[in-house]
Design a protein around this motif. Structure first.
Motif, PDB file in Angstrom:
ATOM      1  N   GLY A   5       7.967  65.904  23.630  1.00  0.00           N
ATOM      2  CA  GLY A   5       7.907  66.677  24.860  1.00  0.00           C
ATOM      3  C   GLY A   5       8.527  65.947  26.035  1.00  0.00           C
ATOM      4  N   VAL A   6       8.291  64.626  26.106  1.00  0.00           N
ATOM      5  CA  VAL A   6       8.850  63.822  27.192  1.00  0.00           C
ATOM      6  C   VAL A   6      10.359  63.694  27.058  1.00  0.00           C
TER       7      VAL A   6
ATOM      8  N   TYR B  12      12.933  72.798  14.393  1.00  0.00           N
ATOM      9  CA  TYR B  12      13.099  73.774  15.472  1.00  0.00           C
ATOM     10  C   TYR B  12      13.891  73.156  16.623  1.00  0.00           C
ATOM     11  N   LEU B  13      13.513  71.953  17.016  1.00  0.00           N
ATOM     12  CA  LEU B  13      14.230  71.281  18.102  1.00  0.00           C
ATOM     13  C   LEU B  13      15.665  70.954  17.686  1.00  0.00           C
ATOM     14  N   GLY B  14      15.883  70.677  16.406  1.00  0.00           N
ATOM     15  CA  GLY B  14      17.235  70.426  15.919  1.00  0.00           C
ATOM     16  C   GLY B  14      18.130  71.631  16.124  1.00  0.00           C
ATOM     17  N   VAL B  15      17.600  72.828  15.865  1.00  0.00           N
ATOM     18  CA  VAL B  15      18.370  74.055  16.092  1.00  0.00           C
ATOM     19  C   VAL B  15      18.692  74.209  17.575  1.00  0.00           C
TER      20      VAL B  15
ATOM     21  N   THR C 299      17.659  76.214  27.941  1.00  0.00           N
ATOM     22  CA  THR C 299      16.455  75.426  27.652  1.00  0.00           C
ATOM     23  C   THR C 299      15.174  76.243  27.723  1.00  0.00           C
ATOM     24  N   ARG C 300      15.277  77.540  27.907  1.00  0.00           N
ATOM     25  CA  ARG C 300      14.117  78.390  28.161  1.00  0.00           C
ATOM     26  C   ARG C 300      13.023  78.233  27.110  1.00  0.00           C
ATOM     27  N   HIS C 301      13.394  78.169  25.849  1.00  0.00           N
ATOM     28  CA  HIS C 301      12.404  78.217  24.773  1.00  0.00           C
ATOM     29  C   HIS C 301      12.221  76.876  24.063  1.00  0.00           C
ATOM     30  N   TRP C 302      12.762  75.809  24.621  1.00  0.00           N
ATOM     31  CA  TRP C 302      12.662  74.529  23.928  1.00  0.00           C
ATOM     32  C   TRP C 302      11.218  74.083  23.747  1.00  0.00           C
ATOM     33  N   GLN C 303      10.404  74.296  24.760  1.00  0.00           N
ATOM     34  CA  GLN C 303       9.013  73.847  24.688  1.00  0.00           C
ATOM     35  C   GLN C 303       8.137  74.734  23.813  1.00  0.00           C
ATOM     36  N   ASP C 304       8.701  75.786  23.247  1.00  0.00           N
ATOM     37  CA  ASP C 304       7.933  76.670  22.378  1.00  0.00           C
ATOM     38  C   ASP C 304       7.557  76.010  21.062  1.00  0.00           C
ATOM     39  N   PHE C 305       8.036  74.783  20.837  1.00  0.00           N
ATOM     40  CA  PHE C 305       7.684  74.094  19.587  1.00  0.00           C
ATOM     41  C   PHE C 305       6.174  73.921  19.453  1.00  0.00           C
ATOM     42  N   GLY C 306       5.455  74.004  20.576  1.00  0.00           N
ATOM     43  CA  GLY C 306       3.998  73.892  20.522  1.00  0.00           C
ATOM     44  C   GLY C 306       3.344  74.996  19.711  1.00  0.00           C
ATOM     45  N   GLU C 307       4.054  76.117  19.530  1.00  0.00           N
ATOM     46  CA  GLU C 307       3.500  77.206  18.726  1.00  0.00           C
ATOM     47  C   GLU C 307       3.278  76.784  17.276  1.00  0.00           C
ATOM     48  N   LEU C 308       3.991  75.765  16.849  1.00  0.00           N
ATOM     49  CA  LEU C 308       3.818  75.273  15.475  1.00  0.00           C
ATOM     50  C   LEU C 308       2.529  74.484  15.310  1.00  0.00           C
ATOM     51  N   LEU C 309       1.857  74.199  16.417  1.00  0.00           N
ATOM     52  CA  LEU C 309       0.575  73.491  16.356  1.00  0.00           C
ATOM     53  C   LEU C 309      -0.592  74.439  16.562  1.00  0.00           C
ATOM     54  N   ARG C 310      -0.351  75.724  16.383  1.00  0.00           N
ATOM     55  CA  ARG C 310      -1.438  76.701  16.433  1.00  0.00           C
ATOM     56  C   ARG C 310      -1.857  77.068  15.012  1.00  0.00           C
ATOM     57  N   ASP C 311      -3.040  77.631  14.886  1.00  0.00           N
ATOM     58  CA  ASP C 311      -3.562  77.991  13.569  1.00  0.00           C
ATOM     59  C   ASP C 311      -4.138  79.411  13.631  1.00  0.00           C
ATOM     60  N   PRO C 312      -3.440  80.375  13.015  1.00  0.00           N
ATOM     61  CA  PRO C 312      -2.196  80.230  12.248  1.00  0.00           C
ATOM     62  C   PRO C 312      -0.985  80.101  13.170  1.00  0.00           C
TER      63      PRO C 312
ATOM     64  N   TRP D 143       4.705  82.587  14.240  1.00  0.00           N
ATOM     65  CA  TRP D 143       6.132  82.557  13.924  1.00  0.00           C
ATOM     66  C   TRP D 143       6.938  83.485  14.827  1.00  0.00           C
ATOM     67  N   ARG D 144       6.323  84.604  15.211  1.00  0.00           N
ATOM     68  CA  ARG D 144       7.026  85.548  16.085  1.00  0.00           C
ATOM     69  C   ARG D 144       7.369  84.912  17.432  1.00  0.00           C
ATOM     70  N   ALA D 145       6.524  83.991  17.887  1.00  0.00           N
ATOM     71  CA  ALA D 145       6.765  83.341  19.177  1.00  0.00           C
ATOM     72  C   ALA D 145       7.951  82.387  19.116  1.00  0.00           C
ATOM     73  N   LEU D 146       8.372  81.979  17.911  1.00  0.00           N
ATOM     74  CA  LEU D 146       9.494  81.057  17.759  1.00  0.00           C
ATOM     75  C   LEU D 146      10.843  81.781  17.688  1.00  0.00           C
ATOM     76  N   TRP D 147      10.805  83.069  17.394  1.00  0.00           N
ATOM     77  CA  TRP D 147      12.051  83.814  17.224  1.00  0.00           C
ATOM     78  C   TRP D 147      12.916  83.842  18.474  1.00  0.00           C
ATOM     79  N   PRO D 148      12.344  84.032  19.677  1.00  0.00           N
ATOM     80  CA  PRO D 148      13.207  84.033  20.865  1.00  0.00           C
ATOM     81  C   PRO D 148      14.019  82.750  21.013  1.00  0.00           C
ATOM     82  N   GLY D 149      13.411  81.603  20.737  1.00  0.00           N
ATOM     83  CA  GLY D 149      14.129  80.336  20.831  1.00  0.00           C
ATOM     84  C   GLY D 149      15.238  80.227  19.805  1.00  0.00           C
TER      85      GLY D 149
END
Length: 279
Positions: free
Chosen positions: A77-78, A177-180, A231-244, A247-253
């Motif tokens: 994140g930093v 995700y960040l690689g993409v 850079t709008r959706h770069w920080q959306d990687f946090g969605e991968l730390l939710r349970d469940p 995945w839909r939240a990652l599509w915009p990025g």
């Protein structure tokens, strides 16, 4: 060797990747990326954290003392705010402009290497760097965090608990995700690299573009522009730390990154295909 065999030979790609790997500035850059998580972990160990990361992404700092796994996420994140974009900007800015500055671009095109193939190889190197860079940060942060704070089950942003093995797979997904996202930044950088013979100019321009995107994303009056920012959706990687995982939240990025790649790779080809190479 026939011309067809020359076209499919992987030697040019291997040579380009080897050149990227042995360049001292790239090695120093990776070392700097790896050092930030270590500094962060040591600082958190010796000081009382305030639980803020200064960004608009999820707060992983508050959980570091309980589980060193979160050092990797906090470091990503930093570094996503400046260090990772600079690393990709250096790689992308040097792709074409660097060859021109060294006087080797004209030689490469007479090997024979077509312009389309040259751009494809250069972008392949950028993409590799885009995926390696966050992995280096994550691995460094993970090792430093586990050594200083220990590990164990990981508490997700949803409040549930998952095993460390599952959490490591989530961390790998974060890096992918960040690689993409960074590969999309690299496509813009490749285009800028075809506009100049000065690699530092392309690097600075891409870095300024990234910073401007972050800044504009914080201006509420420009909310109409926000969906189109790189850079709008770069920080959306946090969605991968939710349970469940949402995945839909990652599509915009992912769609945003794909859009930038779709626009700027052809733009780079159009510019480079019609360029008069003199060096």
């Amino acid at each position: 060797m026939s011309q067809a065999e020359v076209r499919v030979s992987p030697r040019f790609l291997v040579s380009e990747l080897r050149l990227i790997a042995v360049r001292r500035r790239n090695q120093v850059g990776l070392a700097a990326l790896a050092a930030v998580p270590v500094v962060l972990a040591v600082a958190m160990k010796v000081a009382t954290p305030d639980g803020r990361d200064g960004g608009r992404g999820p707060d992983f700092f508050a959980q570091i003392l309980g589980n060193g796994f979160f050092v990797a996420l906090a470091a990503l994140g930093v570094e996503l705010g400046l260090f990772l974009p600079i690393a990709i900007a250096m790689l992308a800015g040097d792709a074409v402009a660097g060859e021109a500055a060294q006087g080797t671009l004209r030689y490469l095109l007479t090997v024979p290497v077509g312009r389309t193939r040259l751009l494809a190889i250069k972008y392949a190197g950028i993409v590799l760097g885009a995926f390696v860079a966050p992995l280096v940060v994550a691995v460094s942060g993970l090792i430093a965090g586990l050594l200083l704070f220990g590990g164990g089950d990981v508490t997700t942003l949803s409040g549930t608990s998952i095993g460390l093995g599952t959490a490591l797979l989530r961390l790998l997904a974060v890096c992918l995700y960040l690689g993409v996202c960074l590969a999309a930044l690299g496509a813009v950088g490749l285009f800028l690299s075809t506009l100049t013979e000065q690699p530092m100019g392309a690097t600075i321009a891409l870095t300024m573009l990234t910073v401007a995107s972050f800044v504009l994303g914080q201006v509420p009056q420009l909310d109409w522009l926000h969906p189109y920012l790189l850079t709008r959706h770069w920080q959306d990687f946090g969605e991968l730390l939710r349970d469940p995982v949402s995945w839909r939240a990652l599509w915009p990025g992912l769609l945003s990154a794909g859009g930038y790649i779709t626009v700027f790779l052809p733009a780079a080809w159009a510019r480079f295909a019609g360029r008069d190479v003199t060096s």
